[in-house]
Design an enzyme around this catalytic site. Structure first.
Site, PDB file in Angstrom:
ATOM      1  N   HIS A 139       1.488   4.270  -2.809  1.00 47.46           N
ATOM      2  CA  HIS A 139       1.455   5.739  -2.710  1.00 47.46           C
ATOM      3  C   HIS A 139       2.704   6.340  -3.337  1.00 47.46           C
ATOM      4  O   HIS A 139       2.629   7.272  -4.122  1.00 47.46           O
ATOM      5  CB  HIS A 139       1.392   6.174  -1.237  1.00 47.46           C
ATOM      6  CG  HIS A 139       0.044   6.019  -0.603  1.00 47.46           C
ATOM      7  ND1 HIS A 139      -1.122   6.302  -1.257  1.00 47.46           N
ATOM      8  CD2 HIS A 139      -0.307   5.630   0.648  1.00 47.46           C
ATOM      9  CE1 HIS A 139      -2.146   6.097  -0.434  1.00 47.46           C
ATOM     10  NE2 HIS A 139      -1.674   5.685   0.724  1.00 47.46           N
ATOM     11  N   HIS A 164       0.830  -1.203   0.000  1.00 46.08           N
ATOM     12  CA  HIS A 164       0.000   0.000   0.000  1.00 46.08           C
ATOM     13  C   HIS A 164       0.875   1.268   0.000  1.00 46.08           C
ATOM     14  O   HIS A 164       0.683   2.164  -0.812  1.00 46.08           O
ATOM     15  CB  HIS A 164      -0.907  -0.065   1.233  1.00 46.08           C
ATOM     16  CG  HIS A 164      -1.790   1.111   1.448  1.00 46.08           C
ATOM     17  ND1 HIS A 164      -3.148   1.057   1.266  1.00 46.08           N
ATOM     18  CD2 HIS A 164      -1.519   2.373   1.858  1.00 46.08           C
ATOM     19  CE1 HIS A 164      -3.686   2.237   1.543  1.00 46.08           C
ATOM     20  NE2 HIS A 164      -2.706   3.057   1.905  1.00 46.08           N
ATOM     21  N   GLU A 165       1.860   1.299   0.904  1.00 45.22           N
ATOM     22  CA  GLU A 165       2.697   2.505   0.993  1.00 45.22           C
ATOM     23  C   GLU A 165       3.561   2.677  -0.251  1.00 45.22           C
ATOM     24  O   GLU A 165       3.746   3.788  -0.733  1.00 45.22           O
ATOM     25  CB  GLU A 165       3.562   2.482   2.261  1.00 45.22           C
ATOM     26  CG  GLU A 165       2.779   2.445   3.576  1.00 45.22           C
ATOM     27  CD  GLU A 165       1.682   3.489   3.670  1.00 45.22           C
ATOM     28  OE1 GLU A 165       1.762   4.527   2.980  1.00 45.22           O
ATOM     29  OE2 GLU A 165       0.707   3.267   4.417  1.00 45.22           O
ATOM     30  N   HIS A 186      -5.604   6.624  -2.374  1.00 46.34           N
ATOM     31  CA  HIS A 186      -6.500   5.632  -1.771  1.00 46.34           C
ATOM     32  C   HIS A 186      -7.649   5.342  -2.720  1.00 46.34           C
ATOM     33  O   HIS A 186      -8.271   6.256  -3.240  1.00 46.34           O
ATOM     34  CB  HIS A 186      -7.080   6.156  -0.460  1.00 46.34           C
ATOM     35  CG  HIS A 186      -6.050   6.249   0.616  1.00 46.34           C
ATOM     36  ND1 HIS A 186      -5.969   7.300   1.478  1.00 46.34           N
ATOM     37  CD2 HIS A 186      -5.056   5.395   0.949  1.00 46.34           C
ATOM     38  CE1 HIS A 186      -4.963   7.098   2.313  1.00 46.34           C
ATOM     39  NE2 HIS A 186      -4.390   5.944   2.011  1.00 46.34           N
TER      40      HIS A 186
HETATM   41 ZN    ZN Z   1      -2.604   5.087   2.470  1.00 48.67          ZN
END
Ligand code: ZN
Ligand code: NAG
Ligand code: NAG
Ligand code: NAG
Ligand code: NAG
Ligand code: NAG
Ligand code: NAG
Length: 724
Positions: free
Chosen positions: A220, A216-217, A226
């Site tokens: 980004h 997830h990171e 998101h």
């Molecule tokens: Zn996030």
């Protein structure tokens, strides 16, 4: 230092790391300006617009005085009147509105469907992401970061390369990158990242955590927002935000972004970038309501990595590739080679246009020096040579009831067999994943293997002499037996591995991980336990496990060592089909083959904007709901997302697609001949059994506006019995 830099504070699935410092930093970012700017109105407007856009996409021009256009115009006015939306934001929101003059279909579409940051300067040139580990990170942190990186590297051209500036020239300069940016992995205040490449010559920090959270990171850092904030209007077909259950000041992470600055290739409820219903939760409720609660949020990386790949132009690194990749496939580097990556069941060799019925071209076992446990059917095709080791002890041996590894086991004897490869490397690399092999030739193959060993304290007596034949892995083969292993722990257990699938083979299970699946094969986990003589006085001959060894259990006082094998057998995959429905062919019927060990896929496609309804005319899938033995999985949302599993004797409801495809997968493992016959047919939105806009889940309309309710109730209700 970071106060003027926008951070995405983040928490992810399962790991409930609520950040403290990062969220306060984040609240200084741009996002707060948009907080509560008429979210409900924007959502309602988007839904209305989506309905109109769908009509246009289907080639129908909406009646200017019809319900759809009237509803759109109603919500456009509400937006216009809202004091919370600035004139500039209003312009951005309205851009491409099909009722506001703009008739260029390209603009209309591209603007409406825009979750990755649009600004190209936020990309990592050539997919290359230089990085350093700061002294915050220990070996465990780095392993988790590596695992997340490997997922992107396996299925895209993203390459994480160590950043250096040792000779006065930075890695970016050596590689000719057009920016000085790099990632700095820190461990601080939970999990968070900046979004995209900020091109800072002193690097940008990222606190990755582990598992899917780290994916997830990194997502980004690669530019992705998101998913629940996606400006894609489809978001509102899947979720409803419950602001009353969101922690004060964290509503920003649930707020839908305005279209314009972000690109989306479709809403993906299963994205690793999607929050679960408990992040930043306050009170007893969920932060958002699923309109399709059976479709779990998070946990499936397919569409996310696809988006990252396309946005980093991985396809451009495979110019001249002979096929285009369709049906939600994408052209990229798969395990390092240019290839289509397809949704499950489709064939990369044909550009994901047909069902996968044979291994893709060029698929081989890696060359070099290593050994695999032999299967009772022998060794894989290739230059493997067989060897075996027979050793005696005084009991404690055991094996699982199902056991297809070529190993003889008696009360006091074990004879293991090996398939030994001893060739010069043919440059096929081992896929990143979680598994072990035997070491041969003094060193592990290239990649991220770590070494380990298992030494059995044997007790040969009398005529029971230890012996061996043929080729052997590295080890000790005297009065005791020692094997050397090479293990990898660089993947996610749910990732599929690619190996030649038409002959059984065996990998050694890595301890603390599950066996991964291999495309075209069925997996069975076998267990072998080998006893040891207990002799605590002599460290020379005592049993011992060292390093990254595969022993996952030490049993009782006999100190027997237990390990597991991932045994793969070919599945029957010469089955399935792709059907395209249209106005000339509105219906198709088909049946599963009469065979066992099936791995069959059927993809049914309708024209864009239309839907597919699926009925089973015959249904007999081993097991019963909740305890399926065989699997019939129907993917009725996007075909690369996880589907829903069905089994049992009866199935008398209709499954309706959310988009224009249905993918059916039948996997059978038991001896029982599970089977079905199906009828698929084309239907229109009017034929749905629920209101398209809210799926009929909302007891009261999200916005209690009489105008809206009146319009909504004009949507035709029909009598199809739905189940999803
Ligand atoms: Zn996030
Ligand atoms: C918004 O309202 C203003 C003033 O009432 C009007 O002039 C303008 O045309 C409206 N814009 C849209 C897009 O409806
Ligand atoms: C894109 O991002 C860069 C770096 O953050 C910024 O300097 C530039 O102004 C942005 N471009 C646009 C069009 O927003
Ligand atoms: C790289 O090293 C050189 C020489 O030590 C130094 O002048 C330069 O500032 C460094 N560059 C970066 C980006 O740290
Ligand atoms: C493997 O090959 C090397 C040379 O290619 C040879 O020296 C060695 O003996 C071989 N090992 C086995 C176990 O056959
Ligand atoms: C193995 O190789 C042989 C000879 O090259 C070939 O005839 C056979 O079909 C192969 N088997 C499989 C399962 O690939
Ligand atoms: C181990 O050593 C202890 C004392 O040194 C001795 O009493 C015992 O008999 C030894 N056991 C074995 C199995 O050799």
């Amino acid at each position: 230092m970071v106060s003027n830099r926008s951070l995405l504070g983040c928490v992810f699935l399962i790991i409930p790391l609520i950040t403290t410092a990062s969220s306060s930093v984040a609240s200084l970012g741009r996002a707060t300006q948009e907080t509560h700017n008429g979210e409900g109105i924007v959502e309602a407007y988007m839904m209305a617009r989506d309905t109109v856009q769908d009509l246009i996409d289907q080639g129908r021009s909406p009646d200017p005085n019809g319900d759809e256009m009237e509803l759109l115009s109603y919500w456009r006015d509400q937006l216009n009147k809202s004091s919370q939306i600035s004139a500039q934001n209003l312009r951005t929101i309205l851009e491409g509105d099909p009722g506001v003059g703009n008739t260029d279909p390209e603009t209309r579409r591209s603007v409406a469907k825009r979750t990755i940051e649009r600004n190209l300067s936020k990309r990592w040139t050539g997919g290359i992401v230089p990085f350093i580990y700061t002294s915050d990170t220990n070996a465990e942190h780095q392993r988790e970061i590596k695992r997340a990186m490997e997922h992107y590297q396996r299925f895209s051209c993203i390459r994480f390369v160590p950043w250096e500036n040792t000779t006065g020239t930075t890695t970016n300069q050596k590689l000719g990158l057009d920016h000085p940016g790099y990632l700095k992995f820190v461990v601080r205040n939970g999990c968070w990242s900046h979004q995209g490449n900020f091109r800072w010559s002193d690097g940008q920090e990222l606190s990755c955590c582990s598992g899917g959270s780290c994916v997830h990171e990194l997502g980004h850092a690669l530019g992705v927002l998101h998913e629940q904030q996606s400006p894609n209007p489809d978001r509102n077909r899947f979720i409803r935000i419950n602001p009353q259950y969101i922690t004060d000041n964290e509503y920003q992470w649930y707020e839908q972004k305005l279209p314009g600055n972000f690109i989306s290739y479709g809403y993906d409820i299963s994205s690793p970038m999607h929050y679960s219903t408990t992040f930043y939760r306050k009170g007893p409720g969920k932060t958002f309501t699923h309109l399709f609660p059976e479709l779990k949020e998070g946990g499936n990386f397919y569409y996310h990595v696809r988006e990252v790949s396309i946005e980093h132009k991985c396809q451009d690194q495979c110019k001249g590739f002979p096929v285009t990749c369709e049906n939600d496939g994408y052209l990229t580097k798969v395990d390092g080679n240019c290839r289509c990556r397809c949704i499950p069941g489709l064939d990369p060799d044909t550009g994901c246009k047909t069902i996968y019925k044979h291994d893709f071209s060029g698929l081989k076992f890696p060359g070099g020096q290593y050994a695999l446990p032999a299967h009772t059917d022998g060794c894989p095709n290739g230059s493997f040579k067989l060897g075996s080791r027979k050793h005696f002890n005084n009991g404690g041996n055991d094996r699982s009831a199902k056991f297809a590894v070529k190993t003889d086991v008696t009360a006091n004897m074990v004879e293991e067999s090996f398939c030994v490869s001893n060739t010069s490397n043919n440059r096929i690399t081992w896929p990143e994943g979680n598994y072990c092999i035997y070491r041969v030739g003094g060193a592990c193959p290239e990649g991220f293997f770590s070494e380990g060993s298992v030494k059995y304290d044997d007790q040969p007596t009398g005529s029971n002499r230890n012996s061996h034949t043929g080729e052997l892995p590295d080890g000790i083969y005297g009065e005791d037996t020692k094997y050397q292993y090479c293990c990898k722990n660089t993947g996610f257990n749910d990732d599929i591995l690619f190996f030649p699938s038409r002959k059984p083979f065996v990998l050694i299970k890595r301890r603390d991980e599950r066996c991964q699946n291999v495309q075209g094969m069925h997996l069975e986990v076998n267990t072998l336990t080998v006893g040891n003589l207990v002799n605590k006085n002599n460290s020379e001959t005592d049993a011992a496990i060292e390093g990254d060894h595969p022993i996952d259990k030490i049993i009782g006082t006999s100190e027997a060592y237990s390990m597991k094998y991932c045994v793969y057998k070919p599945a029957m995959m010469n089955c399935g089909d792709v059907f395209e429905l249209d106005s000339s062919k509105k219906e198709v019927t088909f049946s599963s083959p009469d065979d066992v060990e099936l791995e069959c896929f059927w993809l049914v496609k309708a024209p864009k904007g239309q839907r597919v309804a699926l009925d089973f005319t015959e249904f007999d899938i081993s097991g019963f709901p909740g305890m399926c033995k065989d699997d019939l999985i129907v993917h009725y949302s996007r075909p690369g997302q996880l589907g829903k599993r069905y089994c049992g004797r009866i199935f008398d409801k209709t499954i309706v697609s959310i988009y224009n495809t249905i993918l059916i997968r039948l996997s059978t493992y038991s001896g029982y001949r599970s089977r079905f016959s199906a009828r698929v047919r084309l239907i229109q939105d009017e034929d749905l059994c629920y209101k398209r806009a809210d799926r009929g889940h909302l007891t009261k309309p999200m916005l209690s506006n009489p105008g809206a309710t009146r319009k909504r109730s004009s949507v035709k209700e029909t009598t199809v019995t739905c189940v999803l």
